[in-house]
Design a protein around this motif. Structure first.
Motif, PDB file in Angstrom:
ATOM      1  N   ILE A   1      -6.466  11.534   3.246  1.00  0.00           N
ATOM      2  CA  ILE A   1      -6.528  11.257   1.808  1.00  0.00           C
ATOM      3  C   ILE A   1      -7.657  12.079   1.189  1.00  0.00           C
ATOM      4  O   ILE A   1      -8.819  11.954   1.597  1.00  0.00           O
ATOM      5  CB  ILE A   1      -6.751   9.757   1.554  1.00  0.00           C
ATOM      6  CG1 ILE A   1      -5.653   8.939   2.243  1.00  0.00           C
ATOM      7  CG2 ILE A   1      -6.774   9.463   0.058  1.00  0.00           C
ATOM      8  CD1 ILE A   1      -5.896   7.443   2.225  1.00  0.00           C
TER       9      ILE A   1
ATOM     10  N   LEU B   1       0.244   4.067   9.072  1.00  0.00           N
ATOM     11  CA  LEU B   1       0.498   5.469   9.398  1.00  0.00           C
ATOM     12  C   LEU B   1       0.933   5.596  10.856  1.00  0.00           C
ATOM     13  O   LEU B   1       0.129   5.369  11.765  1.00  0.00           O
ATOM     14  CB  LEU B   1      -0.745   6.317   9.143  1.00  0.00           C
ATOM     15  CG  LEU B   1      -0.558   7.811   9.453  1.00  0.00           C
ATOM     16  CD1 LEU B   1       0.420   8.449   8.477  1.00  0.00           C
ATOM     17  CD2 LEU B   1      -1.893   8.546   9.430  1.00  0.00           C
TER      18      LEU B   1
ATOM     19  N   ALA C   1      -5.201   7.166   8.960  1.00  0.00           N
ATOM     20  CA  ALA C   1      -4.747   7.566   7.622  1.00  0.00           C
ATOM     21  C   ALA C   1      -5.888   8.090   6.761  1.00  0.00           C
ATOM     22  O   ALA C   1      -5.692   9.013   5.960  1.00  0.00           O
ATOM     23  CB  ALA C   1      -4.086   6.383   6.924  1.00  0.00           C
TER      24      ALA C   1
ATOM     25  N   LEU D   1      -9.867   2.738   0.152  1.00  0.00           N
ATOM     26  CA  LEU D   1      -9.077   2.263   1.289  1.00  0.00           C
ATOM     27  C   LEU D   1      -9.854   1.158   1.998  1.00  0.00           C
ATOM     28  O   LEU D   1     -10.890   1.414   2.629  1.00  0.00           O
ATOM     29  CB  LEU D   1      -8.784   3.423   2.243  1.00  0.00           C
ATOM     30  CG  LEU D   1      -8.019   3.082   3.532  1.00  0.00           C
ATOM     31  CD1 LEU D   1      -6.710   2.368   3.236  1.00  0.00           C
ATOM     32  CD2 LEU D   1      -7.775   4.356   4.351  1.00  0.00           C
TER      33      LEU D   1
ATOM     34  N   VAL E   1     -11.060   9.822  -0.909  1.00  0.00           N
ATOM     35  CA  VAL E   1     -11.022   8.462  -0.388  1.00  0.00           C
ATOM     36  C   VAL E   1     -12.412   7.911  -0.128  1.00  0.00           C
ATOM     37  O   VAL E   1     -13.336   8.634   0.270  1.00  0.00           O
ATOM     38  CB  VAL E   1     -10.182   8.406   0.918  1.00  0.00           C
ATOM     39  CG1 VAL E   1     -10.873   9.192   2.031  1.00  0.00           C
ATOM     40  CG2 VAL E   1      -9.910   6.962   1.341  1.00  0.00           C
TER      41      VAL E   1
ATOM     42  N   LEU F   1       4.732   8.813   5.277  1.00  0.00           N
ATOM     43  CA  LEU F   1       3.410   8.545   4.718  1.00  0.00           C
ATOM     44  C   LEU F   1       2.432   9.681   5.021  1.00  0.00           C
ATOM     45  O   LEU F   1       1.567  10.009   4.205  1.00  0.00           O
ATOM     46  CB  LEU F   1       2.876   7.223   5.271  1.00  0.00           C
ATOM     47  CG  LEU F   1       1.590   6.664   4.668  1.00  0.00           C
ATOM     48  CD1 LEU F   1       1.726   6.423   3.171  1.00  0.00           C
ATOM     49  CD2 LEU F   1       1.182   5.372   5.386  1.00  0.00           C
TER      50      LEU F   1
ATOM     51  N   THR G   1      -4.750   2.614  10.045  1.00  0.00           N
ATOM     52  CA  THR G   1      -5.513   2.835   8.820  1.00  0.00           C
ATOM     53  C   THR G   1      -6.647   3.827   9.053  1.00  0.00           C
ATOM     54  O   THR G   1      -6.924   4.692   8.206  1.00  0.00           O
ATOM     55  CB  THR G   1      -6.074   1.502   8.282  1.00  0.00           C
ATOM     56  OG1 THR G   1      -4.987   0.600   8.034  1.00  0.00           O
ATOM     57  CG2 THR G   1      -6.856   1.702   6.986  1.00  0.00           C
TER      58      THR G   1
ATOM     59  N   LEU H   1       0.221  11.120   1.823  1.00  0.00           N
ATOM     60  CA  LEU H   1      -1.208  10.850   1.614  1.00  0.00           C
ATOM     61  C   LEU H   1      -1.991  12.084   1.153  1.00  0.00           C
ATOM     62  O   LEU H   1      -2.806  11.976   0.222  1.00  0.00           O
ATOM     63  CB  LEU H   1      -1.822  10.271   2.894  1.00  0.00           C
ATOM     64  CG  LEU H   1      -1.367   8.858   3.264  1.00  0.00           C
ATOM     65  CD1 LEU H   1      -1.958   8.448   4.607  1.00  0.00           C
ATOM     66  CD2 LEU H   1      -1.756   7.845   2.182  1.00  0.00           C
TER      67      LEU H   1
ATOM     68  N   VAL I   1       1.145   4.243  -2.866  1.00  0.00           N
ATOM     69  CA  VAL I   1       1.025   5.686  -2.615  1.00  0.00           C
ATOM     70  C   VAL I   1       2.202   6.429  -3.244  1.00  0.00           C
ATOM     71  O   VAL I   1       2.027   7.457  -3.912  1.00  0.00           O
ATOM     72  CB  VAL I   1       0.949   5.973  -1.098  1.00  0.00           C
ATOM     73  CG1 VAL I   1       1.092   7.467  -0.819  1.00  0.00           C
ATOM     74  CG2 VAL I   1      -0.364   5.442  -0.529  1.00  0.00           C
TER      75      VAL I   1
ATOM     76  N   LEU J   1      -3.045   0.694   5.914  1.00  0.00           N
ATOM     77  CA  LEU J   1      -1.975   1.672   5.763  1.00  0.00           C
ATOM     78  C   LEU J   1      -1.248   1.869   7.094  1.00  0.00           C
ATOM     79  O   LEU J   1      -1.885   2.166   8.114  1.00  0.00           O
ATOM     80  CB  LEU J   1      -2.535   3.020   5.290  1.00  0.00           C
ATOM     81  CG  LEU J   1      -2.813   3.158   3.794  1.00  0.00           C
ATOM     82  CD1 LEU J   1      -3.615   4.421   3.516  1.00  0.00           C
ATOM     83  CD2 LEU J   1      -1.512   3.172   2.997  1.00  0.00           C
TER      84      LEU J   1
ATOM     85  N   SER K   1       0.830  -1.209   0.000  1.00  0.00           N
ATOM     86  CA  SER K   1       0.000   0.000   0.000  1.00  0.00           C
ATOM     87  C   SER K   1       0.862   1.256   0.000  1.00  0.00           C
ATOM     88  O   SER K   1       0.543   2.248  -0.669  1.00  0.00           O
ATOM     89  CB  SER K   1      -0.918   0.019   1.233  1.00  0.00           C
ATOM     90  OG  SER K   1      -1.867  -1.015   1.170  1.00  0.00           O
TER      91      SER K   1
ATOM     92  N   LEU L   1      -2.105  12.903  -2.716  1.00  0.00           N
ATOM     93  CA  LEU L   1      -2.728  12.019  -3.699  1.00  0.00           C
ATOM     94  C   LEU L   1      -3.828  12.760  -4.461  1.00  0.00           C
ATOM     95  O   LEU L   1      -4.676  13.422  -3.863  1.00  0.00           O
ATOM     96  CB  LEU L   1      -3.314  10.790  -3.017  1.00  0.00           C
ATOM     97  CG  LEU L   1      -2.306   9.776  -2.449  1.00  0.00           C
ATOM     98  CD1 LEU L   1      -3.014   8.740  -1.595  1.00  0.00           C
ATOM     99  CD2 LEU L   1      -1.509   9.112  -3.567  1.00  0.00           C
TER     100      LEU L   1
END
Length: 270
Positions: A237, A134, A233, A219, A240, A206, A230, A210, A114, A132, A110, A213
């Motif tokens: 994003i 994070l 995270a 996700l 997402v 990360l 996750t 993120l 990214v 993820l 993952s 993106l």
């Protein structure tokens, strides 16, 4: 099974990959990136389900599975560049169609996805991270210190039983023992390099990557060892769709194959 195995040349030697190109290929190719310390083996239940109308490529990242290792641990950025080069070379040889492609990743995969999406936003169309990792800088530093110490090997094989016991805490309780044994075997293939992928993850920012993106992101969040990271995270994003899978642990691509394949197919088709 329609999966075929191939080797491609990379900057550090040969890259081993699984490819399925069943039926008429009309959708963009799909690259599938595995967690540490596994290989493309982890995707075998899902590959045929996702390969209807598209080429699916599941490489062993360098140093894992049957792919040659780099001389020293590679960073996430270097691994992302290697995967971008792989897709370029496969397209030039006519193995996959030219043009943008999608990426599915799992844990370390993952993070590589990214990095690929940020490095080449004109080539990576959509990404599907499954969990993820994070962590803030303090946790990343602490984890880096722990993994570099590494497990010691024991003549009596007790390090193997210790690995098995640890993995038992991560497996989905529904998964059978045969799959667990295969999973353990994949862990052992990288030997002393097993920690390299973790080091790459903990060395990558990360949290900064993120928000950059630009692609749509699905996700998927199983209730595994990255459940809480996750959840942290997801808000970072921009575009997402978060899909929690409470109760699902490692082994979910066997146990929840049809559900996950349908979820990914629907996302990539929009």
């Amino acid at each position: 099974m329609t999966i075929r195995r191939h080797y491609a040349d990379g900057r550090w030697g040969q890259i081993h990959l699984r490819i399925d190109r069943s039926g008429s290929v009309t959708a963009p190719p799909l690259l599938m990136l595995h967690p540490t310390p596994k290989s493309g083996w982890i995707w075998e239940p899902l590959i045929p389900a996702l390969a209807v109308g598209r080429a699916v490529i599941a490489p062993d990242t360098p140093g894992y599975g049957a792919s040659d290792p780099p001389p020293t641990p590679a960073s996430i950025t270097e691994l992302a560049d290697e995967m971008l080069d792989l897709m370029t070379n496969l397209a030039r040889k006519g193995v996959i169609p030219l043009g943008p492609f999608d990426v599915v990743g799992y844990h370390t995969g993952s993070v590589i996805a990214v990095a690929m999406a940020n490095t080449a936003p004109d080539r990576v169309r959509r990404i599907v991270p499954v969990s993820l990792p994070l962590y803030d800088i303090a946790e990343r530093t602490a984890r880096m210190t722990r993994i570099k110490a590494g497990p010691s090997l024991s003549d009596d094989g007790s390090h193997l039983s210790a690995m098995w016991d640890h993995m038992q805490t991560l497996f989905d309780p529904r998964i059978d023992t045969g799959w667990k044994q295969e999973s353990l075997a994949e862990n052992l293939r990288s030997g002393a390099r097993a920690y390299w992928g973790y080091a790459a993850v903990y060395g990558y920012d990360l949290a900064t990557a993120l928000p950059r993106l630009t692609q749509p992101v699905l996700l998927i969040a199983p209730e595994d060892d990255l459940w809480e990271p996750t959840q942290r995270a997801a808000p970072l994003i921009p575009n997402v769709t978060l899909t929690p899978m409470p109760g699902a642990g490692h082994g979910l691509f066997v146990l929840e194959r049809d559900t996950i394949a349908a979820m990914i197919d629907a996302f990539l088709a929009t």
